[in-house]
Design an enzyme around this catalytic site. Structure first.
Site, PDB file in Angstrom:
ATOM      1  CG  ASP A  37      -0.094  -0.442   2.329  1.00  0.00           C
ATOM      2  OD1 ASP A  37       1.083  -0.097   2.651  1.00  0.00           O
ATOM      3  OD2 ASP A  37      -0.837  -1.037   3.313  1.00  0.00           O
ATOM      4  CG  ASP A  92       1.521   4.090   4.451  1.00  0.00           C
ATOM      5  OD1 ASP A  92       0.133   3.809   4.578  1.00  0.00           O
ATOM      6  OD2 ASP A  92       2.221   3.201   4.886  1.00  0.00           O
ATOM      7  CG  ASP A 144       9.418   0.593  12.356  1.00  0.00           C
ATOM      8  OD1 ASP A 144       9.830   1.295  11.395  1.00  0.00           O
ATOM      9  OD2 ASP A 144       8.976  -0.405  12.174  1.00  0.00           O
TER      10      ASP A 144
HETATM   11  P1  ATP Z   1       4.340  -3.377   4.852  1.00  0.00           P
HETATM   12  O1  ATP Z   1       3.171  -2.488   4.802  1.00  0.00           O
HETATM   13  O2  ATP Z   1       4.841  -3.579   3.649  1.00  0.00           O
HETATM   14  O3  ATP Z   1       4.172  -4.558   5.946  1.00  0.00           O
HETATM   15  P2  ATP Z   1       5.287  -0.897   6.196  1.00  0.00           P
HETATM   16  O4  ATP Z   1       6.940  -0.592   6.478  1.00  0.00           O
HETATM   17  O5  ATP Z   1       4.462  -0.009   5.328  1.00  0.00           O
HETATM   18  O6  ATP Z   1       5.350  -2.413   5.769  1.00  0.00           O
HETATM   19  P3  ATP Z   1       3.242  -0.258   8.095  1.00  0.00           P
HETATM   20  O7  ATP Z   1       2.964  -1.149   9.339  1.00  0.00           O
HETATM   21  O8  ATP Z   1       2.472  -0.184   6.999  1.00  0.00           O
HETATM   22  O9  ATP Z   1       4.645  -1.050   7.499  1.00  0.00           O
HETATM   23  O10 ATP Z   1       3.683   1.145   8.616  1.00  0.00           O
HETATM   24  C1  ATP Z   1       3.993   2.232   7.646  1.00  0.00           C
HETATM   25  C2  ATP Z   1       5.390   3.001   8.177  1.00  0.00           C
HETATM   26  O11 ATP Z   1       4.815   3.398   9.697  1.00  0.00           O
HETATM   27  C3  ATP Z   1       6.498   2.028   8.464  1.00  0.00           C
HETATM   28  O12 ATP Z   1       7.072   2.286   7.384  1.00  0.00           O
HETATM   29  C4  ATP Z   1       7.124   2.817   9.589  1.00  0.00           C
HETATM   30  O13 ATP Z   1       7.896   4.054   9.045  1.00  0.00           O
HETATM   31  C5  ATP Z   1       6.049   3.471  10.477  1.00  0.00           C
HETATM   32  N1  ATP Z   1       5.749   2.699  11.506  1.00  0.00           N
HETATM   33  C6  ATP Z   1       4.783   1.674  11.568  1.00  0.00           C
HETATM   34  N2  ATP Z   1       4.763   0.761  12.880  1.00  0.00           N
HETATM   35  C7  ATP Z   1       5.822   1.337  13.752  1.00  0.00           C
HETATM   36  C8  ATP Z   1       6.146   1.383  14.945  1.00  0.00           C
HETATM   37  N3  ATP Z   1       5.538   0.230  15.830  1.00  0.00           N
HETATM   38  N4  ATP Z   1       7.019   2.220  15.368  1.00  0.00           N
HETATM   39  C9  ATP Z   1       7.651   3.319  14.720  1.00  0.00           C
HETATM   40  N5  ATP Z   1       7.156   3.468  13.232  1.00  0.00           N
HETATM   41  C10 ATP Z   1       6.216   2.537  12.835  1.00  0.00           C
HETATM   42 MG    MG Z   2       2.326  -0.040   4.833  1.00  0.00          MG
END
Ligand code: ATP
Ligand code: MG
Length: 446
Positions: free
Chosen positions: A72, A74, A151
């Protein structure tokens, strides 16, 4: 793409701007703007035209740089949730811990998040418990603050779709090139702020096949216990991301190694550590089958995965009840109650899934009884397919079920007559009250 990034870092390890962060132009980063979803680009455009800062951020930038398909898109912006909402007709503010805006385009949903800061010294809107857990962090911040509260370094890359520039505040590009998972800031502090980050490290290391930076790795096993502070509903959601992302086996191996699995599924973990003959195989095989199903676009359900994750514990408790003279069905039922009620305090498995898990388990007994028209009736049960797959899984992991899986495979392929004769053959070993009616005249039944 990665090669290109590595070359870039070999050439100039620091090309940071006056604000001490790295900005890469189009010819340096080679991120293809055409690969970014057009709705995300439109949101960035509208926000920037209204004098807000806006970037595509997080997993999608990381995945595009790695030539993977983002799940997705963001967006991070300097606009507040209310300001975002005013700009997009089909949008709504959601979220408890922190507010975000969902902007809808047809069936697609794009998450827009206001830059946040979790600097506890500066903000009274950021609250921490005694252990350092962030209990509230809804303080808006600058782009720089937003990057440092993320993170992992590789998740803190910002792409400006209008200017076609890539912004790196935390050396995420260098870590991408080195295939490294690194927590931003002081790892132990960041894990205590939000222990889910412990799981995220394992998840991304497994998904990307990256190694974990030694400083980020060191505190993990010691801090695994802090996952107890995370709410059970959030833990359930995280387990779905861990086990249903298409790389569940690799995730499990790391979770086990980092002692995090003990926090997620303690009942089964205990058995694995005690040397249970099939428990570890069960978890690994179930996840490896799930990965395969996801790769071939087959349906997967949390009920089946949890049924497998908890099976060794259910089976053990059920056999203890049986040895205390409980009938098999009631032993299984009591074991299921106990195991589920222990598990849902950790991961809040919704009731529709726990119901399905109980059915899968109890059908492990019914599928053994195939005499008369029982086999036919079992096949009509809506849970038959899952229960049958579960039998195959148990056999795959080394349980010996007297060819039960094969029998059911053949039965499903057989026609009416063949099915009857399969059932009759089952009975042939046992004393019969009366001869089967449809035996051809004249045949002898020795
Ligand atoms: P995917 O969606 O492919 O699993 P993602 O990196 O996009 O991976 P998401 O859970 O969608 O993960 O979160 C979007 C973004 O928000 C992350 O890339 C990170 O920068 C931030 N993020 C998410 N969860 C946390 C957390 N627990 N602590 C700090 N930052 C976070
Ligand atoms: Mg994501």
């Amino acid at each position: 793409m990665l090669k290109r990034l590595s070359k870039f870092f070999n050439r100039s390890s620091s090309q940071k701007n006056d604000d001490n962060y790295l900005v890469l132009n189009a010819h340096e980063h080679s991120l293809n703007p055409k690969k970014i979803c057009k709705h995300a680009c439109e949101i960035v455009r509208v926000l920037q035209n209204n004098n807000f800062e806006a970037y595509v951020v997080g997993g999608c930038v990381r995945d595009l740089l790695l030539d993977l398909n983002p799940k997705d898109f963001d967006i991070a912006t300097s606009a507040t949730p209310q300001q975002v909402k005013r700009l997009f007709r089909r949008s709504r503010i959601i979220g408890r811990r922190f507010q975000i805006v969902h902007v809808q385009f047809g069936r697609e949903l794009i998450e827009v998040t206001t830059f946040r800061s979790n600097n506890t010294h500066k903000n009274e809107k950021v609250q921490q418990s005694a252990s350092g857990l962030l209990t509230r962090d809804n303080m808006f911040g600058s782009l720089h603050d937003d990057a440092s509260r993320r993170d992992l370094s590789i998740n803190a890359l910002y792409y400006d779709t209008e200017k076609n520039t890539l912004h790196d505040f935390c050396d995420g590009l260098e870590d991408l090139a080195k295939r490294k998972i690194r927590i931003i800031g002081h790892p132990a502090t960041r894990y205590s702020e939000d222990p889910v980050r412990l799981l995220r490290v394992a998840r991304f290391a497994a998904k990307l096949g990256f190694h974990v930076d030694s400083k980020s790795l060191k505190p993990i096993a010691k801090m695994a216990d802090s996952l107890k502070q995370v709410s059970a509903p959030r833990m359930f959601d995280e387990t779905l991301k861990l086990f249903m992302g298409g790389y569940g086996l690799a995730v499990f191996q790391l979770l086990f190694e980092y002692r995090l699995f003990a926090q997620l599924v303690p009942q089964t973990n205990r058995l694995i550590e005690q040397g249970h003959p099939t428990a570890k195989n069960m978890v690994a095989q179930a996840l490896s089958n799930t990965d395969l199903r996801i790769r071939s676009n087959k349906r997967v359900t949390p009920a089946f995965i949890y049924a497998a994750l908890l099976w060794p514990a259910v089976q053990k408790i059920a056999s203890e009840y049986e040895s205390q003279s409980h009938p098999a069905a009631s032993a299984m039922n009591k074991a299921a109650n106990e195991v589920i009620s222990n598990q849902i305090t950790i991961t809040a498995i919704p009731r529709r899934f726990t119901m399905a898990m109980r059915e899968i388990w109890s059908m492990q007994l019914t599928l053994v009884k195939r005499g008369g028209n029982r086999a036919q009736r079992s096949m009509e049960n809506p849970r038959f397919r899952a229960a049958y797959d579960f039998i195959l899984l148990r056999e795959q992991t080394g349980e010996s079920l007297n060819g039960l899986g094969d029998w059911w495979t053949q039965y499903q392929d057989a026609n009416e007559d063949e099915r009857q004769s399969m059932v009759q053959k089952l009975n042939s070993g046992r004393p019969r009250k009366r001869r089967p009616r449809r035996r051809p005249q004249g045949s002898t039944n020795a």
